[in-house]
Design a protein around this motif. Structure first.
Motif, PDB file in Angstrom:
ATOM      1  N   ARG A 133     171.914 126.379  77.722  1.00  0.00           N
ATOM      2  CA  ARG A 133     171.178 125.419  78.132  1.00  0.00           C
ATOM      3  C   ARG A 133     169.771 125.474  77.861  1.00  0.00           C
ATOM      4  N   ARG A 134     169.663 127.204  78.324  1.00  0.00           N
ATOM      5  CA  ARG A 134     167.866 127.083  78.679  1.00  0.00           C
ATOM      6  C   ARG A 134     167.755 128.458  77.415  1.00  0.00           C
ATOM      7  N   ALA A 135     166.615 128.540  76.747  1.00  0.00           N
ATOM      8  CA  ALA A 135     166.167 129.563  76.111  1.00  0.00           C
ATOM      9  C   ALA A 135     165.045 129.680  76.428  1.00  0.00           C
ATOM     10  N   THR A 136     164.533 131.244  76.189  1.00  0.00           N
ATOM     11  CA  THR A 136     162.952 130.980  76.103  1.00  0.00           C
ATOM     12  C   THR A 136     162.636 132.278  74.731  1.00  0.00           C
ATOM     13  N   PHE A 137     161.593 131.014  73.541  1.00  0.00           N
ATOM     14  CA  PHE A 137     161.572 131.687  72.414  1.00  0.00           C
ATOM     15  C   PHE A 137     160.286 131.951  72.002  1.00  0.00           C
ATOM     16  N   THR A 138     160.080 133.204  70.946  1.00  0.00           N
ATOM     17  CA  THR A 138     158.502 133.487  70.993  1.00  0.00           C
ATOM     18  C   THR A 138     158.256 132.721  68.977  1.00  0.00           C
ATOM     19  N   ALA A 139     157.306 132.315  69.690  1.00  0.00           N
ATOM     20  CA  ALA A 139     156.091 131.808  68.998  1.00  0.00           C
ATOM     21  C   ALA A 139     155.091 132.632  68.403  1.00  0.00           C
ATOM     22  N   ARG A 140     155.003 132.966  67.022  1.00  0.00           N
ATOM     23  CA  ARG A 140     153.412 134.050  66.700  1.00  0.00           C
ATOM     24  C   ARG A 140     153.494 133.346  65.429  1.00  0.00           C
ATOM     25  N   ARG A 141     151.626 133.281  64.952  1.00  0.00           N
ATOM     26  CA  ARG A 141     151.219 132.373  63.802  1.00  0.00           C
ATOM     27  C   ARG A 141     150.900 133.836  62.804  1.00  0.00           C
ATOM     28  N   THR A 142     151.718 133.281  61.810  1.00  0.00           N
ATOM     29  CA  THR A 142     151.758 134.548  60.829  1.00  0.00           C
ATOM     30  C   THR A 142     151.384 134.221  59.191  1.00  0.00           C
ATOM     31  N   GLU A 143     150.855 134.474  58.076  1.00  0.00           N
ATOM     32  CA  GLU A 143     150.067 134.284  57.109  1.00  0.00           C
ATOM     33  C   GLU A 143     150.742 134.084  56.509  1.00  0.00           C
ATOM     34  N   THR A 144     152.355 133.258  56.531  1.00  0.00           N
ATOM     35  CA  THR A 144     153.248 131.920  55.654  1.00  0.00           C
ATOM     36  C   THR A 144     152.601 130.564  56.758  1.00  0.00           C
ATOM     37  N   GLY A 145     152.462 131.000  57.878  1.00  0.00           N
ATOM     38  CA  GLY A 145     152.952 129.210  58.653  1.00  0.00           C
ATOM     39  C   GLY A 145     153.004 129.923  59.925  1.00  0.00           C
ATOM     40  N   THR A 146     154.119 129.289  61.014  1.00  0.00           N
ATOM     41  CA  THR A 146     154.167 129.245  62.648  1.00  0.00           C
ATOM     42  C   THR A 146     156.193 130.060  62.672  1.00  0.00           C
ATOM     43  N   ALA A 147     156.063 131.265  62.675  1.00  0.00           N
ATOM     44  CA  ALA A 147     157.523 132.272  63.365  1.00  0.00           C
ATOM     45  C   ALA A 147     157.906 130.937  64.343  1.00  0.00           C
ATOM     46  N   LEU A 148     159.098 131.166  65.181  1.00  0.00           N
ATOM     47  CA  LEU A 148     159.329 130.741  66.178  1.00  0.00           C
ATOM     48  C   LEU A 148     161.363 131.223  66.083  1.00  0.00           C
ATOM     49  N   GLY A 149     160.852 132.512  67.374  1.00  0.00           N
ATOM     50  CA  GLY A 149     162.301 133.105  67.257  1.00  0.00           C
ATOM     51  C   GLY A 149     161.829 133.884  68.744  1.00  0.00           C
ATOM     52  N   TYR A 150     162.914 135.138  68.346  1.00  0.00           N
ATOM     53  CA  TYR A 150     163.337 135.741  69.407  1.00  0.00           C
ATOM     54  C   TYR A 150     162.375 137.146  69.543  1.00  0.00           C
ATOM     55  N   ASN A 151     162.087 138.201  69.890  1.00  0.00           N
ATOM     56  CA  ASN A 151     161.743 139.473  69.649  1.00  0.00           C
ATOM     57  C   ASN A 151     162.771 140.214  68.835  1.00  0.00           C
ATOM     58  N   GLY A 152     162.531 141.267  68.764  1.00  0.00           N
ATOM     59  CA  GLY A 152     163.807 142.435  67.586  1.00  0.00           C
ATOM     60  C   GLY A 152     164.146 143.108  69.355  1.00  0.00           C
ATOM     61  N   ARG A 153     165.248 144.094  68.910  1.00  0.00           N
ATOM     62  CA  ARG A 153     165.114 144.573  69.739  1.00  0.00           C
ATOM     63  C   ARG A 153     164.346 145.544  69.454  1.00  0.00           C
ATOM     64  N   GLY A 154     164.071 146.070  71.202  1.00  0.00           N
ATOM     65  CA  GLY A 154     163.042 146.984  71.344  1.00  0.00           C
ATOM     66  C   GLY A 154     161.761 147.082  71.280  1.00  0.00           C
TER      67      GLY A 154
END
Length: 429
Positions: A133-154
């Motif tokens: 029921r709980r998640a911590t997402f990461t958001a970053r501004r990119t050249e094409t807009g905003t991306a929301l997700g998780y960091n890649g492995r390592g």
């Protein structure tokens, strides 16, 4: 079965060294879920490889990036998520259920054995996917807009996600709405964290590291939160909008956790942990709950016992106290704000309790346990998210005269290498 794998970034990889391609046979799984091959140069760690498999890897020192599985293990299954092996959220989606459960169980067994403790580990309590029921997402501004997700492995490379079989369906369905919110508030240069909890009254969203908002935007955001069907919105520790109290049911008591504050990630796991704790405490009349948080155990224990809840985080303690004031059918619950690392309870302070419950952070509770081991408390229930520090602390208690009655693992974090456990102890001498 064979296949190609997307290259995975890893913190241990030397990017300046030329990779060496070779074929190896995987001997076993390491505690972080990597396949381990014994080679003349020493152990080679290969993410997403399984014991018994012959794999081709690109070698970088002691790390191998999986290129292909040439001979697959019969325990290999198709991962349910399209982002697996790229997203850093899961490590074991490719492992069949039975060996996966055995691996999780072994993490606890090995930690107990490393401390030479005499304890049998109960079968693991399983939890299904799609229940977090709980998640911590990461958001970053990119050249094409905003991306929301998780960091890649390592790595700090963001993997934008379209699905996640671990989290509740309500969170998956909300991803487009959350992305729209992130687009308004993401920091122009740095990553922004978005902590989202699915509560009984809707989504509770807290952004950390967001851009600074001016007064005009602050006035617009409550309407945005309502439009996005959020229960509460907080930005950089500031409450922006409370459309509905984002309450959670804690054993029949409604609790509103602080924005971004700690809650058990899976309601089913919380219920399983609580059931074990309540059984361990039994008929105790006076219970001390250490690292009490928002009252996950205190409010349940108070159905049958008087409880003294100790917590270092002021916001969590405020949430517990508010829930207690409005709850019905509880015995007295007293609270105390206290840093249990700097100022642990003494053996004398424990003398008035029949049982102690503790749920410390990942580092465990060594300073507190050293004094608890000198007490005469009859019963202890120790809830842990780290088998290694749990085993270390259990060894201290056993040396002080306690016996381990049972250890129960709970698989709260499905397909990860993390495992919860509850140890139940009683004083023997």
């Amino acid at each position: 079965m064979s296949g190609d794998f997307a290259p995975v970034e890893d913190v241990a990889v030397n990017e300046h060294a030329a990779p060496v391609r070779e074929t190896v046979v995987i001997d076993r799984l390491g505690h972080l879920g990597d396949g381990i091959a014994e080679t003349p140069e020493g152990p080679l760690y290969v993410a997403f490889a399984l014991p018994g498999e012959r794999v081709t890897v690109e070698r970088h020192g002691s790390r191998g990036t999986l290129v292909s599985v040439d001979i697959a293990s019969p325990e290999r299954v198709t991962p349910p998520c399209r982002h697996f092996s790229v997203c850093g959220g899961c490590a074991l989606q490719h492992l069949a259920p039975a060996p996966y459960t055995a691996f999780k169980h072994r993490l606890v067994e090995d930690a107990i054995a490393a401390e030479r403790l005499d304890a049998t580990v109960d079968p693991i309590v399983p939890l299904p996917p799609g229940t977090r029921r709980r998640a911590t997402f990461t958001a970053r501004r990119t050249e094409t807009g905003t991306a929301l997700g998780y960091n890649g492995r390592g790595s700090h490379r963001l993997v934008a996600i379209e699905e996640c079989p671990v989290i509740e369906p309500a969170l998956v369905a909300a991803l487009p709405r959350l992305n729209r919110l992130a687009a308004r508030l993401v920091h122009p240069k740095d990553a922004t964290r978005m902590i989202v909890t699915a509560t009984d009254n809707g989504l509770d969203v807290a952004l950390v590291g967001a851009r600074r908002i001016d007064e005009a935007e602050r006035m617009r955001l409550p309407a945005v939160a309502a439009e996005l069907c959020l229960a509460r919105l907080s930005v950089n520790d500031e409450l922006i909008a409370m459309i509905r109290p984002p309450s959670l049911d804690v054993g029949g008591t409604a609790v509103v956790a602080p924005p971004g504050g700690f809650v058990q990630a899976v309601a089913g796991a919380e219920a399983a942990l609580a059931e074990i704790v309540l059984a361990a405490v039994g008929k105790a009349r006076r219970v001390c709950d250490l690292y009490a948080g928002i009252g996950t155990f205190s409010l349940r224990l108070a159905r049958t016992a008087t409880v003294h809840a100790i917590e270092g985080d002021a916001a969590a303690l405020t949430a517990l106290e508010a829930a207690r004031r409005f709850a019905k059918g509880l015995k007295p619950v007293t609270t105390e704000r206290r840093d249990l690392v700097r100022r642990p309870l003494s053996a004398k302070e424990f003398a008035r309790f029949d049982a102690v419950v503790l749920d410390p952070p990942h580092a465990g509770a060594k300073p507190q346990v050293e004094l608890l081991a000198k007490s005469v408390v009859p019963r202890i229930a120790y809830v842990s998210c780290n088998p290694s520090t749990l085993a270390r602390d259990l060894a201290i208690l056993v040396a002080g005269g306690y016996a381990i009655d049972r250890v129960v693992p709970v698989d709260q974090f499905v397909w990860s290498t993390e495992v919860e456990a509850v140890a139940v102890l009683s004083r023997r001498r």
